[in-house]
Design a protein around this motif. Structure first.
Motif, PDB file in Angstrom:
ATOM      1  N   ILE A   1       0.458  -1.774  -8.727  1.00 33.92           N
ATOM      2  CA  ILE A   1      -0.221  -1.873  -7.901  1.00 33.92           C
ATOM      3  C   ILE A   1      -0.399  -0.461  -6.869  1.00 33.92           C
ATOM      4  N   ASP A   2      -1.217  -0.084  -6.465  1.00 31.58           N
ATOM      5  CA  ASP A   2      -1.789   0.948  -5.695  1.00 31.58           C
ATOM      6  C   ASP A   2      -0.505   1.102  -4.833  1.00 31.58           C
ATOM      7  N   ASN A   3      -0.304   2.883  -4.166  1.00 28.91           N
ATOM      8  CA  ASN A   3       1.187   2.870  -4.212  1.00 28.91           C
ATOM      9  C   ASN A   3       0.015   3.460  -1.957  1.00 28.91           C
ATOM     10  N   ILE A   4       0.303   1.982  -1.229  1.00 30.99           N
ATOM     11  CA  ILE A   4       0.074   1.892  -0.011  1.00 30.99           C
ATOM     12  C   ILE A   4       0.674   2.870   1.089  1.00 30.99           C
ATOM     13  N   VAL A   5      -0.337   3.950   1.265  1.00 33.21           N
ATOM     14  CA  VAL A   5       0.261   4.442   2.585  1.00 33.21           C
ATOM     15  C   VAL A   5       0.099   4.223   3.776  1.00 33.21           C
ATOM     16  N   VAL A   6       1.624   3.661   5.105  1.00 29.34           N
ATOM     17  CA  VAL A   6       1.117   3.368   6.462  1.00 29.34           C
ATOM     18  C   VAL A   6       1.627   4.436   7.349  1.00 29.34           C
ATOM     19  N   THR A   7       1.596   3.587   8.293  1.00 23.18           N
ATOM     20  CA  THR A   7       2.065   4.965   9.947  1.00 23.18           C
ATOM     21  C   THR A   7       2.884   3.800  10.752  1.00 23.18           C
ATOM     22  N   ALA A   8       3.361   2.711  10.553  1.00 25.55           N
ATOM     23  CA  ALA A   8       3.853   2.023  10.804  1.00 25.55           C
ATOM     24  C   ALA A   8       5.344   2.254  12.186  1.00 25.55           C
ATOM     25  N   ARG A   9       5.975   4.063  12.016  1.00 27.04           N
ATOM     26  CA  ARG A   9       6.344   4.471  12.099  1.00 27.04           C
ATOM     27  C   ARG A   9       6.157   5.800  12.863  1.00 27.04           C
ATOM     28  N   PHE A  10       4.809   6.203  12.915  1.00 30.64           N
ATOM     29  CA  PHE A  10       4.143   7.229  13.750  1.00 30.64           C
ATOM     30  C   PHE A  10       4.501   7.849  12.886  1.00 30.64           C
ATOM     31  N   ARG A  11       4.420   7.461  11.630  1.00 29.74           N
ATOM     32  CA  ARG A  11       4.538   8.506   9.462  1.00 29.74           C
ATOM     33  C   ARG A  11       3.793   8.447   8.889  1.00 29.74           C
ATOM     34  N   ASN A  12       3.815   9.499   8.054  1.00 32.03           N
ATOM     35  CA  ASN A  12       2.936   8.594   6.928  1.00 32.03           C
ATOM     36  C   ASN A  12       4.200   8.419   5.443  1.00 32.03           C
ATOM     37  N   GLU A  13       4.410   6.795   6.012  1.00 29.05           N
ATOM     38  CA  GLU A  13       5.216   6.494   4.844  1.00 29.05           C
ATOM     39  C   GLU A  13       4.438   5.518   3.767  1.00 29.05           C
ATOM     40  N   LYS A  14       5.221   5.141   2.664  1.00 36.23           N
ATOM     41  CA  LYS A  14       5.044   4.764   1.743  1.00 36.23           C
ATOM     42  C   LYS A  14       5.380   3.107   2.118  1.00 36.23           C
ATOM     43  N   LEU A  15       4.312   2.317   2.046  1.00 32.86           N
ATOM     44  CA  LEU A  15       4.511   0.781   2.033  1.00 32.86           C
ATOM     45  C   LEU A  15       6.257   0.475   1.682  1.00 32.86           C
ATOM     46  N   GLN A  16       6.774   0.522   0.483  1.00 30.88           N
ATOM     47  CA  GLN A  16       8.009   0.041  -0.184  1.00 30.88           C
ATOM     48  C   GLN A  16       8.762   1.188   0.058  1.00 30.88           C
ATOM     49  N   ASP A  17       8.572   2.455   1.261  1.00 29.85           N
ATOM     50  CA  ASP A  17       9.612   3.033   1.763  1.00 29.85           C
ATOM     51  C   ASP A  17       9.253   3.044   2.915  1.00 29.85           C
ATOM     52  N   THR A  18       9.138   1.818   3.418  1.00 28.06           N
ATOM     53  CA  THR A  18       9.567   1.659   4.939  1.00 28.06           C
ATOM     54  C   THR A  18       9.611  -0.009   5.659  1.00 28.06           C
ATOM     55  N   PRO A  19      11.111   0.624   5.835  1.00 29.71           N
ATOM     56  CA  PRO A  19      12.222  -0.851   6.169  1.00 29.71           C
ATOM     57  C   PRO A  19      11.745  -1.285   7.550  1.00 29.71           C
ATOM     58  N   LEU A  20      10.341  -2.433   7.109  1.00 28.55           N
ATOM     59  CA  LEU A  20      10.198  -3.080   8.620  1.00 28.55           C
ATOM     60  C   LEU A  20       8.864  -4.110   7.514  1.00 28.55           C
ATOM     61  N   SER A  21       9.307  -4.957   8.574  1.00 33.51           N
ATOM     62  CA  SER A  21       8.488  -6.591   7.831  1.00 33.51           C
ATOM     63  C   SER A  21       6.656  -5.839   8.492  1.00 33.51           C
ATOM     64  N   VAL A  22       5.639  -4.866   7.678  1.00 31.53           N
ATOM     65  CA  VAL A  22       4.117  -4.612   7.769  1.00 31.53           C
ATOM     66  C   VAL A  22       3.725  -5.500   6.377  1.00 31.53           C
ATOM     67  N   SER A  23       2.619  -5.674   6.924  1.00 29.23           N
ATOM     68  CA  SER A  23       1.563  -5.689   6.225  1.00 29.23           C
ATOM     69  C   SER A  23       0.632  -4.852   5.709  1.00 29.23           C
ATOM     70  N   ALA A  24      -0.179  -4.612   5.086  1.00 30.49           N
ATOM     71  CA  ALA A  24      -1.221  -3.787   5.278  1.00 30.49           C
ATOM     72  C   ALA A  24      -2.672  -4.095   4.669  1.00 30.49           C
ATOM     73  N   LEU A  25      -3.651  -3.784   5.079  1.00 31.83           N
ATOM     74  CA  LEU A  25      -4.842  -4.542   4.681  1.00 31.83           C
ATOM     75  C   LEU A  25      -5.725  -3.185   4.400  1.00 31.83           C
ATOM     76  N   ASN A  26      -6.597  -2.842   3.277  1.00 30.58           N
ATOM     77  CA  ASN A  26      -7.690  -2.176   3.387  1.00 30.58           C
ATOM     78  C   ASN A  26      -8.399  -2.272   3.327  1.00 30.58           C
ATOM     79  N   ALA A  27      -9.394  -1.461   3.134  1.00 34.36           N
ATOM     80  CA  ALA A  27     -11.457  -1.646   3.163  1.00 34.36           C
ATOM     81  C   ALA A  27     -11.935  -2.420   2.350  1.00 34.36           C
TER      82      ALA A  27
END
Length: 776
Positions: free
Chosen positions: A49-75
């Motif tokens: 599965i693709d390693n998705i990078v999110v900015t949910a905490r105003f930091r660049n973090e992998k989705l699986q390393d972000t301790p929040l309920s966050v869902s990410a949709l790309n283009a």
């Protein structure tokens, strides 16, 4: 002295914000930070599965390393699943309900984990934050953004008051558009579908000017008819009529600083299906507790104002025939702009985001859903007309700094300022701005109102490494804001009133996360959200303008993020518990011959639920997706004044609906791709989503007719696409799609008991279309 202190504090923060926006431009000699990524792909393993990078905490973090309920949709997800706008993404998200509010320009009704907002008054603040390129919208008008030229969408569930601030007690939806590339190229997209739908999009990137400026130009057009027909003429009601043009410029101001400037203009002249009448006779005289059904019965017009001419009849027609007495018009014009500057100060990244929005939205429609009312031979009039014209301006400035304090402690800290100003007046009807509401073309309500808001906040959050695999996140925010409200009423009774009040509150969160192995993270958190107090924009007397006080949400959450089989299977379960205090509630009460809706801190509630998100990639060509949510929300108390015994209250929690909180929601989908030649690939996407019964009206229906319930429904969507890659044409994509494949006609999407009448709005079901995208 207190007023002087507040005034000085306001001046200080305005100067701080303006100065903060200018600091990055003066810091051009520092080293350049990495550009922030949205919810895009990081390192991609073709076997996992693709390693998705999110900015949910105003930091660049992998989705699986972000301790929040966050869902990410790309283009790619947005394109393959034919997601047309924000409301469409609910089918991918557990415990999330989104819908268009047709009574305000392209507005959004949003609910996350049972915390919801679906109003159109701009004195009332949203409960779900909407962000476009880092700029938060101060109102839900214009929040149902058309998906076009998007890089990523991130949805954060639960209070986000620390970093995202005011009015994010339910969560946040953050969208980021693509940046200029600096290379000559174009993307053209066209779509043709059911009900005369045709959409055109274009993005053009220009060659970089020198070593400094990259420019992108874009435009879109949305045209369609409604799925409904006027039952008297047989013609289709009007649908979408929207266009948007704009551009952005990315400036490389040296090795250390970038500036991204974006500007766009939108014009929306859309129409929507006529409303549906759900009103049943009460047996009371009109003006003394009766409704519009009682009114038409009493004056010899029979059941023209009753549900028997509305949903009881129209449901059998799959809501495809409308009682059109006045075309439903909901317009919006707007200019939007943003400027984001990034640089470095020493070892820290400095970001300044400036936002500006200036919109006018208007509404003209018959609100009850009744047929045209005959008043003379050959003359028929709409029963109840709403005519509203609103202007809204917003300016925001955020300045934040991020970086490492030590090798174990980082920090994100900043300040935020928001100014809004809105004004409402009657919209022209029959050649005059005589009223905002009419009964049989006679003015029954006329007023103007306005509000000015100044909001300030400071915030900070740090991630502290307690060990090699344990982290503690601690953050806080303090917000204070002043609202200055005024209203001038002329019909039915003249009065003028104004009020001003300052609200303030701290919010924060604490998160502890632990990674027992590289593929698993466990976390637990507490977070608090704050939604500001305010004034009642629908007051019909000087004593009912308010204010009401802020509401608070305390959320406790525990979750696991895990991967198995070398990254081929991802499971992310979450459990949460929410305490909801000083909950702001709509209260409909008698006011003269009619009713008025006010907002008071009438309730407290508790919500708990479960969520599971799953993704699997058993082969490089096959991806499986599923998520599900369980939600249990109920009022602990709901107190209204006891008119028979002034000074006391009655608990009516058993008679109130906990709105937009379906117990069960789930979805499942599959993406399959097959290479048919070295240059051609075929992809197939199938999505199914289910939402349980949910209530949308605040009052429980005591008649037993379940008019307050949106019945459970499921949707099955499918698309198939051919992708071609070449030299002259970088990418050609041709596809066909079906939305809600198994159900024809329409469905009830929202209902409301407004006191004088009970009405609903409808949404289309089955739709088909073809589309093509070409990139040069």
């Amino acid at each position: 002295m207190k007023q002087l202190a507040r005034a000085n504090r306001a001046r200080f923060f305005k100067l701080l914000m303006i100065g903060g926006a200018l600091v990055p431009a003066a810091a051009m000699a520092q080293s350049q930070p990495a550009d922030a990524q949205g919810a895009g792909e990081g390192q991609t393993d073709t076997s996992g599965i693709d390693n998705i990078v999110v900015t949910a905490r105003f930091r660049n973090e992998k989705l699986q390393d972000t301790p929040l309920s966050v869902s990410a949709l790309n283009a790619n997800i947005i394109q393959n699943s034919v997601l047309l706008d924000v409301q469409n993404i609910q089918k991918f998200l557990p415990n999330v309900q989104l819908a268009r509010v047709s009574f305000a320009g392209n507005a959004l009704a949003a609910s996350i984990r049972g915390v919801s907002f679906a109003d159109l008054e701009k004195t009332f603040d949203p409960a779900i934050g909407i962000s476009i390129d880092g700029v938060f919208l101060g109102t839900n008008t214009g929040a149902n953004v058309d998906f076009f030229d998007l890089e990523s969408v991130e949805v954060l569930r639960g209070p986000q008051g620390t970093l995202y601030g005011r009015n994010t007690i339910g969560g946040t939806i953050s969208m980021r558009r693509t940046k200029p590339t600096g290379e000559l190229g174009a993307t053209l997209h066209g779509r043709y579908g059911s009900y005369g739908t045709y959409d055109l999009d274009a993005v053009v990137n220009l060659p970089k000017i020198g070593d400094i400026a990259s420019i992108k130009l874009f435009g879109l057009l949305r045209k369609s008819d409604s799925f409904t027909r006027n039952r008297y003429t047989g013609e289709r009601e009007k649908g979408r009529d929207f266009w948007n043009i704009g551009g952005s410029m990315l400036l490389d101001l040296g090795p250390d600083t970038t500036a991204l400037l974006s500007v766009d203009y939108q014009k929306d002249r859309s129409g929507y299906p006529s409303t549906i009448n759900l009103t049943q006779a009460s047996g009371l005289p009109f003006g003394a507790g009766g409704n519009i059904c009682d009114f038409t019965l009493a004056i010899g017009l029979g059941d023209l104002g009753c549900a028997s001419q509305g949903y009881l009849k129209q449901a059998k027609e799959n809501y495809t025939l409308a009682n059109t007495s006045l075309p439903f018009r909901s317009f919006i014009d707007g200019v939007n702009g943003s400027l984001e500057i990034n640089t470095k100060l020493g070892g820290f990244k400095l970001t300044a985001i400036t936002g500006y929005r200036n919109t006018n939205d208007s509404l003209l429609e018959e609100n009850t859903g009744a047929p045209p009312i005959p008043v003379a031979p050959g003359v028929a009039l709409p029963l109840f007309v709403a005519a509203r014209d609103q202007s809204y301006k917003q300016f925001s400035q955020e300045v934040r700094i991020s970086g490492n304090l030590t090798d174990r402690i980082d920090i994100v800290a900043g300040a935020y300022y928001l100014h809004t100003n809105y004004f409402i007046k009657p919209y022209p009807y029959n050649g005059a701005r005589a009223a905002q509401a009419y009964i049989l073309n006679g003015p029954v309500q006329n007023f103007t109102a306005g509000q000015r808001l100044d909001s300030f906040a400071v915030f900070a959050e740090s991630i502290i490494k307690l060990g090699s695999n344990v982290r503690l996140t601690v953050g806080g925010r303090y917000t204070w804001e002043t609202k200055d409200f005024n209203i001038d009423f002329t019909v039915p009774g003249a009065f003028s009133a104004k009020a001003k009040k300052t609200f303030s509150d701290p919010t924060g969160r604490v998160i502890l996360d632990w990674k027992p192995n590289p593929d698993t993270m466990l976390y637990a958190s507490w977070s608090r959200g704050f939604r500001s107090g305010g004034f009642n924009g629908r007051a019909t007397s000087a004593t009912s303008i308010g204010p009401y006080n802020p509401e608070k949400v305390d959320s406790y959450e525990a979750g696991v993020k895990s991967e198995f089989f070398g990254g081929k299977l991802r499971l992310n379960p979450t459990a949460f518990w929410v305490n909801y205090n000083n909950k702001q509630e709509d209260i409909i009460r008698a006011a003269g011959a009619g009713t008025e809706t006010i907002v008071e801190n009438a309730a407290s509630a508790r919500i708990w639920g479960l969520e599971l998100e799953m993704q699997a990639r058993p082969t490089p060509d096959l991806t499986l997706r599923a998520s599900g949510g369980y939600l249990n929300g109920r009022y602990k108390t709901f107190l209204i004044p006891n008119l028979a015994n002034p000074g006391t209250f009655i608990d009516v929690s058993s008679q109130r609906n906990f709105r937009r909180a379906p117990k069960v929601s789930f979805n499942a989908g599959v993406d399959y791709g097959m290479q048919v030649s070295s240059a051609d690939r075929v992809t197939f996407t199938l999505d199914y989503a289910f939402i349980d019964d949910l209530t949308a009206s605040p009052l429980a229906d005591t008649t037993g007719a379940r008019r307050d319930v949106i019945p459970a429904y499921g949707t099955l969507d499918a698309s198939i696409a051919l992708l071609h890659e070449g030299s002259a044409i970088k990418n050609l994509r041709v596809s066909a799609y079906a939305r809600d494949l198994l159900n024809k006609g329409g469905r009830l999407a929202n209902v409301l008991d407004a006191g004088l009448f009970y009405f609903g709005v409808v949404a289309p079901r089955q739709q088909f279309g073809i589309e093509a995208t070409v990139k040069f």
